[in-house]
Enzyme design. Structure first.
Site, PDB file in Angstrom:
ATOM      1  N   TYR A 136       0.814  -1.104   0.174  1.00  0.00           N
ATOM      2  CA  TYR A 136       0.102  -0.038  -0.038  1.00  0.00           C
ATOM      3  C   TYR A 136       0.882   1.216  -0.040  1.00  0.00           C
ATOM      4  O   TYR A 136       0.338   2.272   0.269  1.00  0.00           O
ATOM      5  CB  TYR A 136      -0.861  -0.154   1.073  1.00  0.00           C
ATOM      6  CG  TYR A 136      -2.055  -0.971   1.189  1.00  0.00           C
ATOM      7  CD1 TYR A 136      -1.774  -2.383   1.384  1.00  0.00           C
ATOM      8  CD2 TYR A 136      -3.286  -0.632   1.202  1.00  0.00           C
ATOM      9  CE1 TYR A 136      -2.686  -3.254   1.208  1.00  0.00           C
ATOM     10  CE2 TYR A 136      -4.338  -1.545   0.978  1.00  0.00           C
ATOM     11  CZ  TYR A 136      -4.166  -3.028   1.176  1.00  0.00           C
ATOM     12  OH  TYR A 136      -4.994  -3.766   1.067  1.00  0.00           O
ATOM     13  N   LYS A 187       5.839 -14.284   4.030  1.00  0.00           N
ATOM     14  CA  LYS A 187       5.947 -15.256   2.951  1.00  0.00           C
ATOM     15  C   LYS A 187       7.306 -15.123   2.661  1.00  0.00           C
ATOM     16  O   LYS A 187       7.736 -14.946   1.443  1.00  0.00           O
ATOM     17  CB  LYS A 187       5.166 -14.684   1.832  1.00  0.00           C
ATOM     18  CG  LYS A 187       4.985 -15.737   0.480  1.00  0.00           C
ATOM     19  CD  LYS A 187       4.259 -16.950   0.882  1.00  0.00           C
ATOM     20  CE  LYS A 187       4.340 -17.890  -0.503  1.00  0.00           C
ATOM     21  NZ  LYS A 187       3.817 -19.260  -0.165  1.00  0.00           N
ATOM     22  N   ASP A 220      -0.035 -18.796   3.351  1.00  0.00           N
ATOM     23  CA  ASP A 220      -0.731 -19.646   2.996  1.00  0.00           C
ATOM     24  C   ASP A 220      -1.150 -20.938   4.009  1.00  0.00           C
ATOM     25  O   ASP A 220      -2.201 -21.262   4.181  1.00  0.00           O
ATOM     26  CB  ASP A 220      -0.091 -20.257   1.801  1.00  0.00           C
ATOM     27  CG  ASP A 220       1.016 -20.570   1.724  1.00  0.00           C
ATOM     28  OD1 ASP A 220       1.825 -20.314   2.709  1.00  0.00           O
ATOM     29  OD2 ASP A 220       1.903 -21.159   0.827  1.00  0.00           O
ATOM     30  N   ASP A 244      -4.705  -7.556   5.572  1.00  0.00           N
ATOM     31  CA  ASP A 244      -5.953  -7.384   4.783  1.00  0.00           C
ATOM     32  C   ASP A 244      -6.730  -8.796   4.400  1.00  0.00           C
ATOM     33  O   ASP A 244      -8.052  -8.836   4.865  1.00  0.00           O
ATOM     34  CB  ASP A 244      -5.692  -6.605   3.427  1.00  0.00           C
ATOM     35  CG  ASP A 244      -6.958  -6.223   2.739  1.00  0.00           C
ATOM     36  OD1 ASP A 244      -7.960  -6.033   3.209  1.00  0.00           O
ATOM     37  OD2 ASP A 244      -6.774  -6.546   1.378  1.00  0.00           O
ATOM     38  N   ASP A 248     -10.267 -10.421   6.594  1.00  0.00           N
ATOM     39  CA  ASP A 248     -11.649 -10.675   5.882  1.00  0.00           C
ATOM     40  C   ASP A 248     -11.883 -12.164   6.322  1.00  0.00           C
ATOM     41  O   ASP A 248     -13.105 -12.783   6.739  1.00  0.00           O
ATOM     42  CB  ASP A 248     -11.575 -10.727   4.321  1.00  0.00           C
ATOM     43  CG  ASP A 248     -12.010  -9.429   3.809  1.00  0.00           C
ATOM     44  OD1 ASP A 248     -11.827  -8.423   4.621  1.00  0.00           O
ATOM     45  OD2 ASP A 248     -12.865  -9.550   2.834  1.00  0.00           O
TER      46      ASP A 248
HETATM   47  C1  IPM Z   1      -9.980  -2.849   4.332  1.00  0.00           C
HETATM   48  C2  IPM Z   1     -10.254  -2.860   2.822  1.00  0.00           C
HETATM   49  C3  IPM Z   1      -9.170  -1.748   2.422  1.00  0.00           C
HETATM   50  C4  IPM Z   1      -7.917  -2.263   2.421  1.00  0.00           C
HETATM   51  C5  IPM Z   1      -9.553  -1.461   0.802  1.00  0.00           C
HETATM   52  C6  IPM Z   1     -10.993  -1.002   0.783  1.00  0.00           C
HETATM   53  C7  IPM Z   1      -8.593  -0.339   0.356  1.00  0.00           C
HETATM   54  O1  IPM Z   1     -10.216  -3.907   2.290  1.00  0.00           O
HETATM   55  O2  IPM Z   1      -9.988  -2.009   5.339  1.00  0.00           O
HETATM   56  O3  IPM Z   1      -9.603  -4.073   4.724  1.00  0.00           O
HETATM   57  O4  IPM Z   1      -7.532  -3.013   1.675  1.00  0.00           O
HETATM   58  O5  IPM Z   1      -7.130  -1.798   3.283  1.00  0.00           O
HETATM   59 MG    MG Z   2      -9.849  -5.568   3.639  1.00  0.00          MG
END
Ligand code: IPM
Ligand code: MG
Length: 359
Positions: A136, A187, A220, A244, A248
Site C-alpha cells: 500500500y 511469505k 498460505d 488485509d 476478511d
Molecule cells: C480493508 C479494505 C481496504 C484495504 C480497501 C477498501 C482499500 O479492504 O480495510 O480491509 O485493503 O485496506
Molecule cells: Mg480488507
C-alpha cells in the site's frame, strides 16, 4: 469534552454510522468524562462527483482538531475504487500515519459461524495489521500505457521502523491477553527481501517479550490453519496485504464480515485515530435496513477504549453480546432482524444499564 468526527461515506456507511450516533447518544454521561460533540462530514463519492475530490483540500487539517474519527465505508459504483480509496480512506490512514490496523475477531454466543463444531471458545483472536507500508505504499507506475506491451510496476516497501512499531504493538497486546501467544505471518520463502527483514525485526522484538510464545507462519499455511484450527491463534501480526486478506477470513470465521470492527491507530497520539467496520460499502444492502451494525458498534467500543472511557466500552460490548445471544441478528449473521431492530436492542440494553445519575 471529546470531539468526534463522523465520516459516513458511501454505501451502507451512512446507515451504520447512524447507529453509531444513536449508541453514543445513549452513552452520554454514562461515566465521568463520557461527553462529546459529534460533527459529521459529507465526504465520499457524492462529494467527489460534485467537487472533483473526495474531501476538501484542508480536510486533513480539519480532522486533525478532533480526538477520534468514525468512518463508515467508501466505494461506489460511479467512481473507480482506486480513486475513492486513495482519495479518502487511505489519504487519512497515510496522512495521519495510522501505523497499525487492529482487527479483533471473536465468535459471539448466539452467532453461528461457518465452521462446523466450532464455538466462541475457538475463535477469539486479533489481527494486528501493518497499515502504512508494504503493498500500500503507492509506489509504482505504468510504462507504454495503452500499447499492447504496456507494463505496470507496483513496489512493496518495508522499513525497519514500520515493522518494528507494528511488532512492538502486537507483542505488547499479546502480553496483555490471557493466552500470550503470537503468530507472525510472512511469505519469507518467496518474498526474499521484505519478508526476510520482517522476520529479522520481529525476532528482535520477540527477544524483549520472553513471556509471549511466538511463531513465524507462512501466510498460505496460516490461511489453512485458520480454518482447520482457529483456536491455535491468539494475536496475529501481519504485513499490510497479508493482514488485509487474513482479516476478511477471520471476520468471516466470527460469523460475518458485518460483525468485524477495526481501529486505525496513531500510535504516538499525534493525530486522531480512526475507527471503522471492516465490511465496506456492500452495494447489495444499501437502503434496505439490512446492514449489520455490529462491526460499526464494536468500532465505537474500540474508540471509547482509545478515549479512556473503559466502562462505556464494556457496556457497548455487553450490549452487542446480549443482543446477539438473544438471536437478534441481521441476515448476514443468520438472523432475521433489521438494522433498526438490532440498533433498538443495543440502545435499550444501554438505557437499562445506565448507572443512576450522581448528584
Ligand atoms: C480493508 C479494505 C481496504 C484495504 C480497501 C477498501 C482499500 O479492504 O480495510 O480491509 O485493503 O485496506
Ligand atoms: Mg480488507
Amino acid at each position: 469534552m471529546a470531539r468526534i468526527a463522523v465520516i459516513p461515506g458511501d454505501g451502507i456507511g451512512p446507515e451504520v454510522c447512524a447507529v453509531a450516533v444513536r449508541v453514543l447518544d445513549a452513552l452520554k454521561d454514562f461515566e465521568p468524562g463520557a461527553s462529546w460533540e459529534i460533527e459529521s462530514f459529507p465526504w465520499g463519492s457524492q462529494y467527489y462527483l460534485a467537487h472533483g475530490s473526495m474531501l476538501p483540500p484542508d480536510g486533513l487539517d480539519t480532522l486533525d482538531d478532533f480526538d477520534a474519527i468514525l468512518f463508515g465505508a467508501v466505494g461506489s459504483r460511479e467512481v473507480p475504487d482506486h480513486v475513492t480509496l486513495w482519495g479518502l480512506r487511505l489519504a487519512i490512514v497515510q496522512g495521519f500515519d495510522h501505523a497499525v490496523s487492529l482487527r479483533p475477531a471473536a465468535l459471539l454466543p448466539g452467532v453461528r459461524g461457518p465452521l462446523a463444531g466450532r464455538g466462541p471458545r475457538d475463535i477469539d483472536l486479533v489481527v494486528v495489521r501493518e497499515n502504512t507500508e508494504g503493498e500500500y505504499s503507492g509506489i509504482g507506475g505504468f510504462s507504454r500505457r495503452g500499447h499492447p506491451g504496456e507494463v505496470a510496476i507496483q513496489t512493496t516497501i518495508y522499513s525497519r521502523t514500520g515493522i518494528e512499531r507494528t511488532a512492538r504493538y502486537a507483542f505488547a497486546l499479546a502480553a496483555s491477553r490471557p493466552d500470550r501467544r503470537l503468530a507472525s505471518i510472512t511469505k519469507s520463502n518467496a518474498s526474499r527481501h521484505a519478508s526476510v527483514l520482517w522476520d529479522e525485526v520481529v525476532a528482535e522484538v520477540a527477544a524483549d517479550h520472553p513471556e509471549v510464545s511466538w511463531e513465524s507462519v507462512l501466510v498460505d499455511a496460516a490461511a489453512a490453519r485458520l480454518v482447520l484450527a482457529p483456536q491455535s491463534f491468539d494475536v496475529i501480526v501481519a504485513s499490510n496485504l497479508h493482514g488485509d486478506v487474513l482479516s476478511d477470513l477471520t471476520g468471516a470465521l466470527a460469523g460475518s464480515l458485518g460483525m468485524a470492527p477495526s481501529a486505525n491507530l496513531s500510535l504516538d497520539g499525534a493525530h486522531p485515530s480512526m475507527f471503522e467496520p471492516v465490511h465496506g460499502s456492500a452495494f447489495d444492502l444499501i437502503g434496505r435496513d439490512l446492514a449489520n451494525p455490529v462491526g460499526m458498534v464494536l468500532s465505537v467500543a474500540m474508540m471509547l477504549d482509545d478515549l479512556g472511557l473503559a466502562a462505556s466500552a464494556v457496556a457497548v460490548r455487553d450490549a452487542v453480546t446480549d443482543t446477539c445471544a438473544r438471536g437478534i441478528l441481521t441476515p448476514d449473521a443468520g438472523g432475521t432482524a433489521s438494522t433498526t431492530e438490532m440498533a433498538d436492542a443495543i440502545v435499550a440494553y444501554l438505557d437499562a444499564a445506565r448507572p443512576a445519575a450522581h448528584d
